[in-house]
Design a protein around this motif. Structure first.
Motif, PDB file in Angstrom:
ATOM      1  N   VAL A 117      -5.448 -10.057   5.004  1.00 54.20           N
ATOM      2  CA  VAL A 117      -4.514  -9.231   5.775  1.00 54.20           C
ATOM      3  C   VAL A 117      -3.779  -8.282   4.840  1.00 54.20           C
ATOM      4  CG1 VAL A 117      -2.488  -9.235   7.276  1.00 54.20           C
ATOM      5  CG2 VAL A 117      -4.222 -11.039   7.501  1.00 54.20           C
ATOM      6  N   GLY A 118      -3.764  -6.994   5.188  1.00 50.82           N
ATOM      7  CA  GLY A 118      -3.047  -6.015   4.380  1.00 50.82           C
ATOM      8  C   GLY A 118      -1.540  -6.169   4.548  1.00 50.82           C
ATOM      9  N   GLU A 119      -0.858  -6.543   3.476  1.00 56.08           N
ATOM     10  CA  GLU A 119       0.579  -6.792   3.539  1.00 56.08           C
ATOM     11  C   GLU A 119       1.397  -5.633   2.996  1.00 56.08           C
ATOM     12  OE1 GLU A 119       2.048  -9.223   4.960  1.00 56.08           O
ATOM     13  OE2 GLU A 119       0.558 -10.817   5.167  1.00 56.08           O
ATOM     14  N   ILE A 120       0.883  -4.952   1.972  1.00 57.54           N
ATOM     15  CA  ILE A 120       1.629  -3.897   1.282  1.00 57.54           C
ATOM     16  C   ILE A 120       0.680  -2.759   0.957  1.00 57.54           C
ATOM     17  CG2 ILE A 120       2.880  -3.304  -0.846  1.00 57.54           C
ATOM     18  CD1 ILE A 120       3.773  -6.282  -0.934  1.00 57.54           C
ATOM     19  N   GLN A 176       9.307  -9.158  -3.111  1.00 54.26           N
ATOM     20  CA  GLN A 176       9.179  -9.205  -4.566  1.00 54.26           C
ATOM     21  C   GLN A 176       7.960  -8.421  -5.038  1.00 54.26           C
ATOM     22  OE1 GLN A 176       8.911 -13.178  -6.210  1.00 54.26           O
ATOM     23  NE2 GLN A 176       7.931 -12.424  -8.074  1.00 54.26           N
ATOM     24  N   LEU A 177       6.824  -8.655  -4.372  1.00 58.67           N
ATOM     25  CA  LEU A 177       5.601  -7.951  -4.758  1.00 58.67           C
ATOM     26  C   LEU A 177       5.739  -6.449  -4.526  1.00 58.67           C
ATOM     27  CD1 LEU A 177       2.834 -10.338  -3.383  1.00 58.67           C
ATOM     28  CD2 LEU A 177       3.519 -10.010  -5.761  1.00 58.67           C
ATOM     29  N   TYR A 178       6.357  -6.075  -3.423  1.00 59.60           N
ATOM     30  CA  TYR A 178       6.554  -4.660  -3.127  1.00 59.60           C
ATOM     31  C   TYR A 178       7.387  -3.986  -4.215  1.00 59.60           C
ATOM     32  CZ  TYR A 178       8.487  -0.472  -0.971  1.00 59.60           C
ATOM     33  OH  TYR A 178       8.884   0.812  -0.737  1.00 59.60           O
ATOM     34  N   THR A 179       8.497  -4.606  -4.579  1.00 58.93           N
ATOM     35  CA  THR A 179       9.374  -4.035  -5.608  1.00 58.93           C
ATOM     36  C   THR A 179       8.646  -3.904  -6.933  1.00 58.93           C
ATOM     37  OG1 THR A 179      11.334  -4.951  -4.531  1.00 58.93           O
ATOM     38  CG2 THR A 179      11.547  -4.345  -6.852  1.00 58.93           C
ATOM     39  N   GLN A 180       7.893  -4.945  -7.301  1.00 59.08           N
ATOM     40  CA  GLN A 180       7.157  -4.913  -8.552  1.00 59.08           C
ATOM     41  C   GLN A 180       6.059  -3.859  -8.530  1.00 59.08           C
ATOM     42  OE1 GLN A 180       7.502  -7.528 -11.587  1.00 59.08           O
ATOM     43  NE2 GLN A 180       7.265  -5.337 -11.911  1.00 59.08           N
ATOM     44  N   ALA A 181       5.295  -3.811  -7.435  1.00 60.95           N
ATOM     45  CA  ALA A 181       4.213  -2.840  -7.333  1.00 60.95           C
ATOM     46  C   ALA A 181       4.746  -1.414  -7.367  1.00 60.95           C
ATOM     47  CB  ALA A 181       3.422  -3.073  -6.050  1.00 60.95           C
TER      48      ALA A 181
END
Length: 267
Positions: A115-118, A8-13
């Motif tokens: 932690v770097g997730e995206i 969700q965060l990836y799509t939004q970002a």
């Protein structure tokens, strides 16, 4: 961070990064208000500020519990890496933006509990988006980037070296930098740390060395480089502190130790 939230965060970002980039392209030829920060070479424009404000407003609206660590003052006073933090450089390579109108990027890294997730790095004028989600590979637009080749020799490597910062840093051995430049196949300098990270991930650079970067310069790039098997540390080999200014070496793991031990020679 669970996969559903990460997706969700990836799509939004991604949507926000592309929207912000489109706005910059549409206004690239308009007159700029240009100011300086720490010195005459540390530039900031109203576009930097508008773009960071754009991210700040959307993050606050959609994810009020998240924090924003940004360059231009629209974020939060982040003192710890707990929770979810968006680390944003609205225009990485402002000098290129001002003088060349190209070779700059929007950089967004999303970290959870340190932690770097995206990671997303958008070469705005080329309309090229580098992305990664931790554990799911790195991509250039929709093409997955291959893992870095199994081994690499320093003598056949191309490095991005910011000699301005390297030689300005009194802890760096000038002789070591000279020997490093003579050892490698070639050096480059693109003026945007985010793009230099992206090029390391793509394999068109084998490493990038500089002595003075802030977390927003490197947050997205670290995630993307990690996903192809690269390594990022301070120039002395210590872990990067995502709350402070750092020296940075990101590179193919085969050349990492040699660069640190034989050429950087931090005193």
């Amino acid at each position: 961070m669970n996969k559903q939230l990460k997706d969700q965060l990836y799509t939004q970002a991604k949507e926000w990064v592309l929207e912000a980039g489109d706005h910059i392209r549409k206004h690239i030829d308009q007159p700029l208000k240009i100011d300086t920060k720490s010195d005459a070479n540390d530039l900031v424009t109203e576009m930097d500020e508008q773009t960071e404000q754009y991210f700040a407003e959307r993050i606050n609206e959609h994810y009020p519990s998240h924090q924003l660590l940004g360059e231009e003052g629209f974020g939060d006073e982040v003192t710890a890496l707990d929770g979810t933090i968006w680390i944003v450089d609205p225009i990485d390579g402002t000098m290129n933006f001002v003088h060349q109108k190209r070779n700059f990027a929007i950089s967004v890294g999303i970290y959870h509990d340190g932690v770097g997730e995206i990671g997303l790095i958008y070469d705005v004028m080329a309309d090229v988006l580098y992305t990664a989600k931790r554990g799911e590979g790195a991509f250039k637009n929709d093409r997955r980037l291959p893992d870095l080749q199994p081994s690499k020799d320093l003598a056949t490597s191309i490095l991005a070296v910011n000699t301005f910062w390297a030689l300005k840093n009194k802890r760096v051995s000038e002789e070591g930098i000279h020997r490093l430049v003579q050892k490698v196949r070639g050096t480059r300098s693109f003026g945007s740390a985010a793009l230099e990270f992206a090029f390391v991930a793509e394999g068109i650079l084998d490493g990038y060395l500089t002595m003075s970067l802030m977390p927003w310069d490197v947050a997205a790039g670290i995630v993307i480089v990690n996903e192809v098997g690269g390594i990022t540390t301070k120039a002395d080999g210590e872990p990067v502190d995502m709350l402070k200014k750092n020296s940075i070496l990101t590179c193919h793991p085969s050349i990492h130790e040699e660069i640190i031990n034989e050429y950087v020679s931090l005193k």
